[in-house]
Design an enzyme around this catalytic site. Structure first.
Site, PDB file in Angstrom:
ATOM      1  N   GLU A   1      -2.768  -4.733  -2.703  1.00 19.40           N
ATOM      2  CA  GLU A   1      -3.432  -6.167  -3.800  1.00 19.40           C
ATOM      3  C   GLU A   1      -3.596  -5.327  -5.093  1.00 19.40           C
ATOM      4  O   GLU A   1      -3.598  -5.993  -6.201  1.00 19.40           O
ATOM      5  CB  GLU A   1      -5.175  -6.473  -3.448  1.00 19.40           C
ATOM      6  CG  GLU A   1      -4.949  -6.728  -2.191  1.00 19.40           C
ATOM      7  CD  GLU A   1      -5.492  -6.244  -0.807  1.00 19.40           C
ATOM      8  OE1 GLU A   1      -4.160  -4.660  -1.061  1.00 19.40           O
ATOM      9  OE2 GLU A   1      -5.642  -6.302   0.265  1.00 19.40           O
TER      10      GLU A   1
ATOM     11  N   ASN B   1       1.026  -1.348  -0.261  1.00 17.68           N
ATOM     12  CA  ASN B   1      -0.035  -0.074   0.252  1.00 17.68           C
ATOM     13  C   ASN B   1       1.171   0.919  -0.684  1.00 17.68           C
ATOM     14  O   ASN B   1       1.732   1.504   0.300  1.00 17.68           O
ATOM     15  CB  ASN B   1      -1.340   0.242   1.348  1.00 17.68           C
ATOM     16  CG  ASN B   1      -0.283  -0.145   2.359  1.00 17.68           C
ATOM     17  OD1 ASN B   1       0.654  -0.979   2.104  1.00 17.68           O
ATOM     18  ND2 ASN B   1      -1.331   0.503   3.195  1.00 17.68           N
TER      19      ASN B   1
ATOM     20  N   CYS C   1      -9.995  -5.293   0.333  1.00 14.99           N
ATOM     21  CA  CYS C   1     -10.779  -3.834   0.336  1.00 14.99           C
ATOM     22  C   CYS C   1     -12.195  -4.837  -0.872  1.00 14.99           C
ATOM     23  O   CYS C   1     -11.292  -5.562  -1.734  1.00 14.99           O
ATOM     24  CB  CYS C   1     -10.499  -3.365   0.527  1.00 14.99           C
ATOM     25  SG  CYS C   1     -10.277  -2.390  -1.392  1.00 14.99           S
TER      26      CYS C   1
ATOM     27  N   CYS D   1     -10.907  -3.975  -4.294  1.00 16.97           N
ATOM     28  CA  CYS D   1      -9.236  -5.065  -4.637  1.00 16.97           C
ATOM     29  C   CYS D   1      -9.978  -5.930  -5.391  1.00 16.97           C
ATOM     30  O   CYS D   1     -10.304  -6.641  -6.061  1.00 16.97           O
ATOM     31  CB  CYS D   1      -8.433  -4.554  -3.216  1.00 16.97           C
ATOM     32  SG  CYS D   1      -7.364  -3.610  -3.401  1.00 16.97           S
TER      33      CYS D   1
ATOM     34  N   GLU E   1       0.388   4.953   1.016  1.00 15.98           N
ATOM     35  CA  GLU E   1      -0.673   6.375   1.156  1.00 15.98           C
ATOM     36  C   GLU E   1       0.087   7.932   0.810  1.00 15.98           C
ATOM     37  O   GLU E   1       0.986   7.818   0.239  1.00 15.98           O
ATOM     38  CB  GLU E   1      -0.480   6.345   2.488  1.00 15.98           C
ATOM     39  CG  GLU E   1      -1.125   4.755   2.712  1.00 15.98           C
ATOM     40  CD  GLU E   1      -1.747   4.898   4.355  1.00 15.98           C
ATOM     41  OE1 GLU E   1      -0.641   5.803   5.482  1.00 15.98           O
ATOM     42  OE2 GLU E   1      -1.988   3.840   4.867  1.00 15.98           O
TER      43      GLU E   1
ATOM     44  N   CYS F   1      -4.008   0.519  -2.020  1.00 19.79           N
ATOM     45  CA  CYS F   1      -4.298  -0.641  -2.511  1.00 19.79           C
ATOM     46  C   CYS F   1      -3.067  -1.591  -2.476  1.00 19.79           C
ATOM     47  O   CYS F   1      -2.794  -1.673  -3.715  1.00 19.79           O
ATOM     48  CB  CYS F   1      -5.084  -1.522  -1.852  1.00 19.79           C
ATOM     49  SG  CYS F   1      -6.205  -1.102  -0.639  1.00 19.79           S
TER      50      CYS F   1
HETATM   51  N1  THU Z   1      -5.711  -1.612   2.515  1.00 20.06           N
HETATM   52  C1  THU Z   1      -4.837  -2.048   1.456  1.00 20.06           C
HETATM   53  O1  THU Z   1      -3.689  -2.209   1.307  1.00 20.06           O
HETATM   54  N2  THU Z   1      -5.336  -3.516   1.373  1.00 20.06           N
HETATM   55  C2  THU Z   1      -6.906  -3.539   1.649  1.00 20.06           C
HETATM   56  O2  THU Z   1      -6.844  -4.426   1.489  1.00 20.06           O
HETATM   57  C3  THU Z   1      -7.579  -2.252   2.354  1.00 20.06           C
HETATM   58  C4  THU Z   1      -6.324  -1.418   2.867  1.00 20.06           C
HETATM   59  C5  THU Z   1      -5.086  -0.317   2.565  1.00 20.06           C
HETATM   60  C6  THU Z   1      -4.990   1.295   2.392  1.00 20.06           C
HETATM   61  C7  THU Z   1      -4.517   2.159   4.099  1.00 20.06           C
HETATM   62  O3  THU Z   1      -3.150   2.259   3.266  1.00 20.06           O
HETATM   63  C8  THU Z   1      -4.472   0.921   4.713  1.00 20.06           C
HETATM   64  O4  THU Z   1      -4.432  -0.163   5.002  1.00 20.06           O
HETATM   65  C9  THU Z   1      -5.154   1.192   5.442  1.00 20.06           C
HETATM   66  O5  THU Z   1      -6.572   1.589   5.311  1.00 20.06           O
END
Ligand code: THU
Length: 128
Positions: free
Chosen positions: A59, A46, A89, A92, A48, A57
Site C-alpha cells: 500500500e 510489498n 497495517c 499504511c 522485502e 508494504c
Molecule cells: N504487508 C503488506 O504489504 N501490507 C500490509 O498492509 C501488511 C503486510 C506485507 C509486509 C510483508 O512483506 C508481508 O506482508 C508479511 O507481513
C-alpha cells in the site's frame, strides 16, 4: 459495505500486481491498486529485504509511487493477499490519511471482498 463493480475491477488490478511482489522471506505476496482522483490506477507490491525491518508494504509503495508521479488525491485503494482477510497495517493507514482521509478501502474480510472507509479503519489518526 458491498463492493461495486468498480471496486472489483480495482481489486483485480491489485491481484495482478501481487505477482511482482518480492517476498523471499514471508512468501506472502501483497498487491495494492490505488485509484487517483483523475481515474489513473497506480499499483504497488510489498518489497522485502534480508534486513527484515526494511520491508516496505504494497500500500505504501503504491502511494509513494503515485505521489512521485504527481498524484496526491485518491479515491480508493484495493488490497490483495492470499489470505481470507487482508487488512492494511497501521503504518499504511496513517500514510493513507496523509493524502486521503476519506479513502475507500477494498480488501478481503473473512474470504469475502468488502469495501469500507479509512475513517472506519483509522479513527483519530495522528494530525498536527
Ligand atoms: N504487508 C503488506 O504489504 N501490507 C500490509 O498492509 C501488511 C503486510 C506485507 C509486509 C510483508 O512483506 C508481508 O506482508 C508479511 O507481513
Amino acid at each position: 459495505m458491498e463492493p461495486t463493480e468498480q471496486d472489483r475491477e480495482l481489486y483485480e488490478r491489485a491481484r495482478a500486481a501481487a505477482a511482482n511482489a518480492h517476498v523471499p522471506y514471508s512468501r506472502f505476496a501483497v498487491g495494492a491498486a490505488l485509484l487517483t482522483e483523475d481515474g489513473t490506477v497506480v499499483t504497488g507490491v510489498n518489497v522485502e529485504n534480508v534486513s527484515y525491518g526494511l520491508t516496505s508494504c504494497a500500500e505504501r509503495n503504491a502511494i509513494f509511487t503515485a505521489v512521485g508521479s504527481g498524484h496526491q488525491r485518491f479515491q480508493a485503494i484495493a488490497i490483495h493477499g492470499d489470505s481470507p482477510s487482508v487488512p492494511p497495517c497501521g503504518a499504511c493507514r496513517q500514510v493513507m490519511s496523509e493524502f486521503a482521509p476519506a479513502l475507500r478501502i477494498i480488501r478481503p474480510v473473512d474470504g469475502k471482498l468488502d469495501a469500507t472507509t479509512l475513517a472506519e479503519l483509522l479513527p483519530e489518526q495522528f494530525a498536527l
